[in-house]
Write an enzyme that holds these catalytic residues in place. Structure first.
Site, PDB file in Angstrom:
ATOM      1  N   ASN A   1       0.599  -1.294   0.451  1.00 32.55           N
ATOM      2  CA  ASN A   1       0.236   0.139  -0.061  1.00 32.55           C
ATOM      3  C   ASN A   1       0.723   1.600  -0.268  1.00 32.55           C
ATOM      4  O   ASN A   1       1.563   1.270   0.497  1.00 32.55           O
ATOM      5  CB  ASN A   1      -0.881   0.178   1.314  1.00 32.55           C
ATOM      6  CG  ASN A   1      -1.856  -1.519   0.913  1.00 32.55           C
ATOM      7  OD1 ASN A   1      -1.955  -2.063   0.229  1.00 32.55           O
ATOM      8  ND2 ASN A   1      -2.142  -1.687   2.431  1.00 32.55           N
TER       9      ASN A   1
ATOM     10  N   HIS B   1       6.111  -0.289  -2.510  1.00 36.25           N
ATOM     11  CA  HIS B   1       5.275   0.587  -3.582  1.00 36.25           C
ATOM     12  C   HIS B   1       5.279   2.448  -2.851  1.00 36.25           C
ATOM     13  O   HIS B   1       5.578   2.567  -4.342  1.00 36.25           O
ATOM     14  CB  HIS B   1       4.554  -0.059  -4.082  1.00 36.25           C
ATOM     15  CG  HIS B   1       4.017  -1.178  -4.934  1.00 36.25           C
ATOM     16  ND1 HIS B   1       3.130  -1.834  -4.492  1.00 36.25           N
ATOM     17  CD2 HIS B   1       5.245  -1.972  -4.948  1.00 36.25           C
ATOM     18  CE1 HIS B   1       3.080  -3.111  -5.275  1.00 36.25           C
ATOM     19  NE2 HIS B   1       4.722  -3.743  -5.663  1.00 36.25           N
TER      20      HIS B   1
ATOM     21  N   SER C   1      -4.523  -8.420  -0.028  1.00 36.40           N
ATOM     22  CA  SER C   1      -3.681  -8.874  -1.181  1.00 36.40           C
ATOM     23  C   SER C   1      -4.268 -10.190  -2.010  1.00 36.40           C
ATOM     24  O   SER C   1      -4.742 -11.701  -1.426  1.00 36.40           O
ATOM     25  CB  SER C   1      -2.334  -9.037  -0.620  1.00 36.40           C
ATOM     26  OG  SER C   1      -1.616  -9.129  -2.175  1.00 36.40           O
TER      27      SER C   1
END
Length: 279
Positions: free
Chosen positions: A105, A122, A222
């Site tokens: 996230n 990320h 996920s």
């Protein structure tokens, strides 16, 4: 919860209270905070393709379109608050049951709930990076500059994606002004990994090292559709580390998991690790 789910949660609780748990979280953990996921029951299919690094840096029109849409989306991402799932994960860490946390996230809600030392695979939308000088600055600062540069921008977002991008009619983007680095005038980009970029090698190495030392890899929210997250499940299975998944809907990790709980995370997680001393 029905009897079967109660038994599944009890099994998960037993594993977690043994400690040495590494959490791998995805967008499904943040849906109860008002941020939709891509593929789960609360998500909706994106009409267009996600922004790529190559398009962002090479196409000024696409870059302007992105910043206009992201400027609107930040109002949702920036105002989002941790939910019971985030708070439960932070509590487990504070109880010493987690040996590491990895998240796909970019919303920063783990840290907002009190978690520390989170590997953000990320990146984080709360930061902006200059592609020329490398200077990092806060997204709130950029938002103030974008607001000042676009006083008449009154577009309304139709929907929002987990990366803060929104669906917006192209006609509403005309005339939007993009701002550059205040220090050197270079191109600004959210400090996140776009499609077409690779996750920095040091982050991946740190994440693999955490998984290698785990007793349990706990996947939260996920779908494991992309290899960015699924590779850690595959490594855990290879090394004989048990895998537990809590997610709404199917995931590509189910064939490898020792336990799968299909349920809202903010319902399940508050019941895990609550009976140990000091909880």
């Amino acid at each position: 919860m029905d009897l079967e789910m109660v038994e599944q949660v009890a099994r998960l609780d037993a594993w977690v209270t043994e400690g040495d748990v590494v959490v791998l979280s995805g967008a499904g953990l943040s849906t109860d905070s008002g941020i939709p996921d891509y593929r789960g029951p609360s998500g909706s299919a994106r009409r267009g393709s996600p922004m790529t690094y190559q398009t962002f840096t090479g196409d000024p029109v696409a870059r302007r379109r992105y910043w206009a849409r992201s400027h609107l989306g930040w109002r949702t991402i920036g105002d989002a608050r941790p939910n019971d799932g985030h708070r439960a994960v932070a509590r487990l860490q504070q109880q010493g049951l987690l040996s590491g946390m990895i998240t796909q996230n970019v919303d920063g809600l783990h840290q907002a709930a009190g978690a520390r030392d989170v590997i953000e695979l990320h990146g984080n939308l709360a930061r902006v990076v200059c592609l020329a000088c490398g200077e990092r600055s806060s997204r709130d600062e950029l938002e103030e500059r974008l607001t000042a540069a676009n006083p008449g921008f009154g577009a309304v977002a139709a929907s929002i994606n987990p990366d803060g991008d929104v669906e917006l009619d192209d006609a509403e983007v005309d005339g939007f002004t993009v701002v550059d680095c205040a220090g050197c005038g270079g191109m600004l980009k959210p400090d996140v990994v776009y499609f077409g970029e690779t996750v920095p090698a040091d982050r991946v190495s740190r994440a693999f090292a955490l998984v290698a030392g785990a007793r349990t890899l706990l996947v939260l929210g996920s779908s494991l559709t992309v290899m960015s997250g699924r590779r850690f499940v595959l490594r855990a299975v290879r090394d004989g580390i048990r895998v537990a998944i809590v997610n709404r809907g199917v995931t590509r990790g189910e064939p490898y998991a020792d336990l799968v709980i299909d349920a809202p995370l903010s319902v399940v997680l508050p019941h895990v690790g609550v009976l140990i001393p000091g909880a």
